[in-house]
Scaffold this motif. Structure first.
Motif, PDB file in Angstrom:
ATOM      1  N   UNK A   1       0.525  18.407  -0.411  1.00  0.00           N
ATOM      2  CA  UNK A   1       1.752  17.835   0.138  1.00  0.00           C
ATOM      3  C   UNK A   1       1.743  17.671   1.654  1.00  0.00           C
ATOM      4  N   UNK A   2       0.868  18.340   2.358  1.00  0.00           N
ATOM      5  CA  UNK A   2       0.779  18.243   3.805  1.00  0.00           C
ATOM      6  C   UNK A   2       0.209  16.881   4.189  1.00  0.00           C
ATOM      7  N   UNK A   3       0.912  16.153   5.075  1.00  0.00           N
ATOM      8  CA  UNK A   3       0.427  14.851   5.527  1.00  0.00           C
ATOM      9  C   UNK A   3      -0.623  15.108   6.595  1.00  0.00           C
ATOM     10  N   UNK A   4      -1.875  14.860   6.245  1.00  0.00           N
ATOM     11  CA  UNK A   4      -3.012  15.117   7.118  1.00  0.00           C
ATOM     12  C   UNK A   4      -3.084  14.092   8.245  1.00  0.00           C
ATOM     13  N   UNK A   5      -2.746  12.844   7.938  1.00  0.00           N
ATOM     14  CA  UNK A   5      -2.764  11.785   8.938  1.00  0.00           C
ATOM     15  C   UNK A   5      -1.913  10.626   8.480  1.00  0.00           C
ATOM     16  N   UNK A   6      -1.511   9.798   9.428  1.00  0.00           N
ATOM     17  CA  UNK A   6      -0.791   8.579   9.073  1.00  0.00           C
ATOM     18  C   UNK A   6      -1.103   7.508  10.096  1.00  0.00           C
ATOM     19  N   UNK A   7      -0.971   6.257   9.674  1.00  0.00           N
ATOM     20  CA  UNK A   7      -1.309   5.173  10.570  1.00  0.00           C
ATOM     21  C   UNK A   7      -1.012   3.825   9.956  1.00  0.00           C
ATOM     22  N   UNK A   8      -1.601   2.791  10.556  1.00  0.00           N
ATOM     23  CA  UNK A   8      -1.394   1.418  10.118  1.00  0.00           C
ATOM     24  C   UNK A   8      -2.750   0.770   9.886  1.00  0.00           C
ATOM     25  N   UNK A   9      -2.880   0.069   8.784  1.00  0.00           N
ATOM     26  CA  UNK A   9      -4.078  -0.725   8.489  1.00  0.00           C
ATOM     27  C   UNK A   9      -3.626  -2.165   8.302  1.00  0.00           C
ATOM     28  N   UNK A  10      -4.478  -3.090   8.719  1.00  0.00           N
ATOM     29  CA  UNK A  10      -4.156  -4.511   8.608  1.00  0.00           C
ATOM     30  C   UNK A  10      -5.319  -5.248   7.949  1.00  0.00           C
ATOM     31  N   UNK A  11      -4.977  -6.244   7.145  1.00  0.00           N
ATOM     32  CA  UNK A  11      -5.996  -7.046   6.497  1.00  0.00           C
ATOM     33  C   UNK A  11      -5.414  -7.902   5.395  1.00  0.00           C
ATOM     34  N   UNK A  12      -6.298  -8.573   4.675  1.00  0.00           N
ATOM     35  CA  UNK A  12      -5.894  -9.456   3.587  1.00  0.00           C
ATOM     36  C   UNK A  12      -5.753  -8.646   2.301  1.00  0.00           C
ATOM     37  N   UNK A  13      -4.614  -8.818   1.635  1.00  0.00           N
ATOM     38  CA  UNK A  13      -4.377  -8.101   0.385  1.00  0.00           C
ATOM     39  C   UNK A  13      -5.241  -8.696  -0.710  1.00  0.00           C
ATOM     40  N   UNK A  14      -6.100  -7.882  -1.300  1.00  0.00           N
ATOM     41  CA  UNK A  14      -6.980  -8.338  -2.374  1.00  0.00           C
ATOM     42  C   UNK A  14      -6.259  -8.240  -3.708  1.00  0.00           C
ATOM     43  N   UNK A  15      -5.715  -7.066  -4.032  1.00  0.00           N
ATOM     44  CA  UNK A  15      -4.986  -6.930  -5.293  1.00  0.00           C
ATOM     45  C   UNK A  15      -4.040  -5.735  -5.256  1.00  0.00           C
ATOM     46  N   UNK A  16      -3.062  -5.783  -6.155  1.00  0.00           N
ATOM     47  CA  UNK A  16      -2.175  -4.661  -6.449  1.00  0.00           C
ATOM     48  C   UNK A  16      -2.059  -4.602  -7.960  1.00  0.00           C
ATOM     49  N   UNK A  17      -2.328  -3.443  -8.549  1.00  0.00           N
ATOM     50  CA  UNK A  17      -2.245  -3.267  -9.997  1.00  0.00           C
ATOM     51  C   UNK A  17      -1.472  -1.999 -10.328  1.00  0.00           C
ATOM     52  N   UNK A  18      -0.892  -2.002 -11.517  1.00  0.00           N
ATOM     53  CA  UNK A  18      -0.235  -0.799 -12.036  1.00  0.00           C
ATOM     54  C   UNK A  18      -1.146  -0.260 -13.121  1.00  0.00           C
ATOM     55  N   UNK A  19      -1.624   0.983 -12.941  1.00  0.00           N
ATOM     56  CA  UNK A  19      -2.545   1.528 -13.924  1.00  0.00           C
ATOM     57  C   UNK A  19      -2.410   3.037 -14.014  1.00  0.00           C
TER      58      UNK A  19
END
Length: 128
Positions: free
Chosen positions: A28-46
């Motif tokens: 549960x401890x958030x080790x790091x956080x940030x922002x990533x940028x790029x082209x979305x390849x896919x999003x799936x529910x699995x």
């Protein structure tokens, strides 16, 4: 209470607190956080028991070790909420800036990745 029972109770209490602390740190401890940028390849529910949203972002333009070549960097992530996942699915193939949190380990109901996207900062069309 005798002194032997007090010592055993104290040892059990310390062990339970240590196990709880280690569990919190690992899951549960958030080790790091940030922002990533790029082209979305896919999003799936699995998933087998817990259905989670998973995605992949392609970050291009990363310089390779070989002269004159480029290498794509892929960012695989889980998505924290259904609303964020649906927004991403509705705009697939676009350029995204995503805010994410990094954990030390995964949980089955949180997704397959240690990186969990919690919000979309911006969505832009790809340059032609």
């Amino acid at each position: 209470m005798t002194s032997g029972k007090k010592i055993i109770t104290l040892i059990i209490l310390i062990a339970v607190l240590a196990i709880a602390g280690i569990g919190y740190y690992r899951y549960f401890f958030v080790f790091g956080e940030g922002v990533k940028a790029g082209e979305l390849n896919y999003v799936v529910k699995k998933g087998y028991m817990f259905k989670t949203y998973e995605g992949k972002l392609i970050q291009s333009g990363i310089k390779s070790r070989q002269t004159g070549t480029l290498q794509n960097n892929e960012f695989e992530f889980s998505i924290g909420s259904k609303e964020v996942a649906e927004k991403m699915m509705a705009n697939s193939g676009k350029f995204y800036e995503l805010h994410y949190k990094e954990y030390k380990n995964t949980l089955p109901w949180r997704g397959f990745s240690i990186y969990v996207v919690d919000s979309v900062i911006s969505v832009k069309d790809l340059p032609q």
